[in-house]
Design a protein around this motif. Structure first.
Motif, PDB file in Angstrom:
ATOM      1  N   ALA A  48      21.204  17.885  31.430  1.00  0.00           N
ATOM      2  CA  ALA A  48      20.310  18.575  30.497  1.00  0.00           C
ATOM      3  C   ALA A  48      20.254  17.841  29.162  1.00  0.00           C
ATOM      4  N   ILE A  49      21.200  16.932  28.966  1.00  0.00           N
ATOM      5  CA  ILE A  49      21.257  16.090  27.772  1.00  0.00           C
ATOM      6  C   ILE A  49      22.052  14.854  28.155  1.00  0.00           C
ATOM      7  N   ARG A  50      21.867  13.774  27.465  1.00  0.00           N
ATOM      8  CA  ARG A  50      22.635  12.564  27.782  1.00  0.00           C
ATOM      9  C   ARG A  50      24.130  12.879  27.691  1.00  0.00           C
ATOM     10  N   PRO A  51      24.924  12.412  28.650  1.00  0.00           N
ATOM     11  CA  PRO A  51      26.348  12.755  28.659  1.00  0.00           C
ATOM     12  C   PRO A  51      27.068  12.387  27.365  1.00  0.00           C
ATOM     13  N   GLU A  52      26.679  11.281  26.732  1.00  0.00           N
ATOM     14  CA  GLU A  52      27.370  10.869  25.506  1.00  0.00           C
ATOM     15  C   GLU A  52      27.080  11.791  24.316  1.00  0.00           C
ATOM     16  N   ARG A  75      24.102  21.606  30.647  1.00  0.00           N
ATOM     17  CA  ARG A  75      23.099  22.669  30.634  1.00  0.00           C
ATOM     18  C   ARG A  75      23.490  23.772  29.651  1.00  0.00           C
ATOM     19  N   LEU A  76      24.774  24.132  29.665  1.00  0.00           N
ATOM     20  CA  LEU A  76      25.237  25.215  28.801  1.00  0.00           C
ATOM     21  C   LEU A  76      25.176  24.819  27.328  1.00  0.00           C
ATOM     22  N   GLU A  77      25.475  23.561  27.025  1.00  0.00           N
ATOM     23  CA  GLU A  77      25.438  23.133  25.627  1.00  0.00           C
ATOM     24  C   GLU A  77      23.993  23.084  25.114  1.00  0.00           C
ATOM     25  N   VAL A  78      23.062  22.634  25.942  1.00  0.00           N
ATOM     26  CA  VAL A  78      21.655  22.647  25.537  1.00  0.00           C
ATOM     27  C   VAL A  78      21.199  24.085  25.290  1.00  0.00           C
ATOM     28  N   SER A  80      23.129  26.591  24.450  1.00  0.00           N
ATOM     29  CA  SER A  80      23.792  27.067  23.239  1.00  0.00           C
ATOM     30  C   SER A  80      23.068  26.583  21.989  1.00  0.00           C
ATOM     31  N   VAL A  81      22.693  25.311  21.963  1.00  0.00           N
ATOM     32  CA  VAL A  81      21.947  24.772  20.826  1.00  0.00           C
ATOM     33  C   VAL A  81      20.611  25.507  20.680  1.00  0.00           C
ATOM     34  N   ALA A  82      19.980  25.825  21.814  1.00  0.00           N
ATOM     35  CA  ALA A  82      18.703  26.552  21.767  1.00  0.00           C
ATOM     36  C   ALA A  82      18.864  27.938  21.153  1.00  0.00           C
ATOM     37  N   THR A  83      20.005  28.595  21.402  1.00  0.00           N
ATOM     38  CA  THR A  83      20.209  29.922  20.812  1.00  0.00           C
ATOM     39  C   THR A  83      20.359  29.816  19.295  1.00  0.00           C
ATOM     40  N   ILE A  84      20.953  28.718  18.811  1.00  0.00           N
ATOM     41  CA  ILE A  84      21.012  28.496  17.368  1.00  0.00           C
ATOM     42  C   ILE A  84      19.606  28.239  16.834  1.00  0.00           C
ATOM     43  N   GLY A  85      18.801  27.515  17.620  1.00  0.00           N
ATOM     44  CA  GLY A  85      17.401  27.310  17.243  1.00  0.00           C
ATOM     45  C   GLY A  85      16.663  28.627  17.118  1.00  0.00           C
ATOM     46  N   ILE A  86      16.893  29.533  18.056  1.00  0.00           N
ATOM     47  CA  ILE A  86      16.263  30.857  17.998  1.00  0.00           C
ATOM     48  C   ILE A  86      16.718  31.605  16.748  1.00  0.00           C
ATOM     49  N   TRP A  87      18.020  31.578  16.497  1.00  0.00           N
ATOM     50  CA  TRP A  87      18.594  32.250  15.322  1.00  0.00           C
ATOM     51  C   TRP A  87      17.923  31.763  14.046  1.00  0.00           C
ATOM     52  N   PHE A  88      17.849  30.441  13.882  1.00  0.00           N
ATOM     53  CA  PHE A  88      17.316  29.941  12.618  1.00  0.00           C
ATOM     54  C   PHE A  88      15.797  30.061  12.553  1.00  0.00           C
ATOM     55  N   GLU A  89      15.102  29.886  13.660  1.00  0.00           N
ATOM     56  CA  GLU A  89      13.648  30.022  13.608  1.00  0.00           C
ATOM     57  C   GLU A  89      13.244  31.466  13.326  1.00  0.00           C
ATOM     58  N   ARG A 240      28.223  25.907  14.595  1.00  0.00           N
ATOM     59  CA  ARG A 240      27.968  26.927  15.630  1.00  0.00           C
ATOM     60  C   ARG A 240      27.028  26.410  16.705  1.00  0.00           C
ATOM     61  N   LEU A 241      26.704  25.144  16.695  1.00  0.00           N
ATOM     62  CA  LEU A 241      25.795  24.609  17.703  1.00  0.00           C
ATOM     63  C   LEU A 241      26.303  24.855  19.115  1.00  0.00           C
ATOM     64  N   ILE A 242      27.610  24.669  19.310  1.00  0.00           N
ATOM     65  CA  ILE A 242      28.198  24.860  20.631  1.00  0.00           C
ATOM     66  C   ILE A 242      29.098  26.090  20.607  1.00  0.00           C
TER      67      ILE A 242
END
Length: 304
Positions: A48-52, A75-78, A80-89, A240-242
Motif C-alpha cells: 500500500a506504500i513503498r516498504p522503505e 495497508r494499515l499504516e496508509v 492510519s495516515v488517512a484517518t489523520i487526513g480526515i481529522w485535519f481536513e 499521530r500519523l501511525i
C-alpha cells in the motif's frame, strides 16, 4: 538565519489567483464514488506504500515480520495516515468556512474557499472508504490531540489556518505523488492518490499564497504566538500519523513498536523528506523559530 520579510503580494493578485484556481477546479475535479472501483478486491500480495516508507522498516521488528505481515502493515499504516487526513481536513473545512464568513462572498477568493470545502468533503468520504477497504477502523485520537484540534479550529487566524493546512497537505502530497506511478502499490491506493494529488495542488497554491499574504501583516507578538501554536499542531499531527494499534494488528507489542518507530532513522528520514517543501516555505518566512522550532524537530520533521 531565517528571513522575516516576505514580499507583499498585490491585492489584485489575490483575485487573479483565485480566478485561475476556480478555472482549474472546473476543468479537473473528480467524484471518487464514480472514479474509483470500490468493489474491486484488495490484493494482499501488493504493497500500500513503498516498504522503505513504513515506520518499522530497517529495524529488528521489521526483520521479525513475515512478508505477509509487512504488506498488511503497509495497508494499515496508509489507512492510519488517512484517518489523520480526515481529522485535519475536517478541522480545515471548519476553519475555511469561518474564514469565508468574515469576507466578501462575491469575491473570487471566498468562492474558491467554498470550492475547496466541497473538494475536502469528497476527500474525507474517499479516505474513509479507503480506510475500511484496507482493513482498518478509525480510532479517536488520544485526548490531548483530540482536544487540541478542537481548540485549534476555534482560535486559528489566517496564518495559522493556512500554514497548518499547508503542512498536512504537503506531507500527504509527497507520499501520494511517490505512490501514483509505482506499480507495486495497490490500484486502490494509487487511484485515491491520483485524485488527491490533482486537487490538492490547487489547495496548496491557495494556502501558500494566503499564508504569505497574511503573515507579513502580523506584528511580532502575533508571529511569536503563531510559531508556538503551529509547532504544537505539527508535532501532534506528525507523531499521530501511525496509530500504535496497527502494530498490534500484525502481532507486535504496540508500545515497543511505537518506541522503535519513533527512534527509527528511516522513519525520521521519511517524515523529513515528506515535510521538506513546507519546511522550506515556512522557514524562509520565519515561521519556524524559537520554541516552535523545538516541536518541529521533536516530531522528526527537521531531520536528526
Amino acid at each position: 538565519m531565517t528571513a522575516e520579510v516576505v514580499a507583499k503580494p498585490k491585492l489584485t493578485d489575490r483575485e487573479d489567483i483565485a480566478k485561475r484556481l476556480l478555472r482549474g477546479s472546473a476543468k479537473a475535479s473528480y467524484d471518487p464514488l464514480v472514479e474509483i472501483d470500490w468493489d474491486a478486491p484488495v490484493d494482499p500480495d501488493m504493497w500500500a506504500i513503498r516498504p522503505e516508507r513504513i515506520s518499522l522498516y530497517g529495524t529488528h521488528l521489521w526483520d521479525r515480520l513475515t512478508e505477509e505481515q509487512r504488506k498488511e502493515l503497509s495497508r494499515l499504516e496508509v489507512a492510519s495516515v488517512a484517518t489523520i487526513g480526515i481529522w485535519f481536513e475536517t478541522i480545515l473545512m471548519q476553519m475555511l468556512v469561518r474564514h469565508a464568513y468574515h469576507n466578501d462572498p462575491t469575491s473570487l477568493h471566498v468562492q474558491y474557499a467554498y470550492t475547496e470545502v466541497a473538494d475536502e468533503c469528497r476527500h474525507t468520504v474517499m479516505f474513509a472508504k479507503m480506510v475500511k477497504k484496507l482493513g482498518w477502523e478509525a480510532h479517536r485520537l488520544d485526548p490531548v490531540a483530540y482536544h487540541l484540534g478542537r481548540v485549534f479550529k476555534a482560535i486559528a487566524h489566517g496564518p495559522l489556518i493556512f500554514a497548518g493546512a499547508l503542512f498536512v497537505e504537503e506531507v500527504l502530497d509527497q507520499l501520494q505523488r511517490e505512490a501514483v506511478p509505482d506499480e507495486q502499490i495497490l490500484p486502490l491506493v494509487r487511484s485515491v492518490a491520483r485524485i488527491h494529488v490533482t486537487e490538492e495542488a490547487r489547495h496548496m497554491r491557495y494556502a501558500r499564497e494566503e499564508f504569505q499574504r497574511d503573515w507579513v501583516e502580523r506584528g511580532a507578538l502575533n508571529r511569536a504566538y503563531s510559531r508556538i501554536v503551529l509547532g504544537l499542531v505539527t508535532y501532534y499531527s506528525a507523531t499521530r500519523l501511525i496509530n500504535p494499534k496497527v502494530y498490534a494488528q500484525v502481532g507486535l507489542d504496540p508500545k515497543e513498536a511505537y518506541r522503535v518507530a519513533r527512534r527509527n532513522p528511516h522513519w525520521i528520514e521519511t517524515k523529513t523528506w515528506a515535510a521538506r517543501k513546507v519546511v522550506g516555505t515556512l522557514d524562509t518566512a520565519g515561521a519556524i523559530t524559537g520554541l516552535g522550532r523545538y516541536f518541529w524537530r521533536k516530531a522528526g520533521l527537521l531531520g536528526r
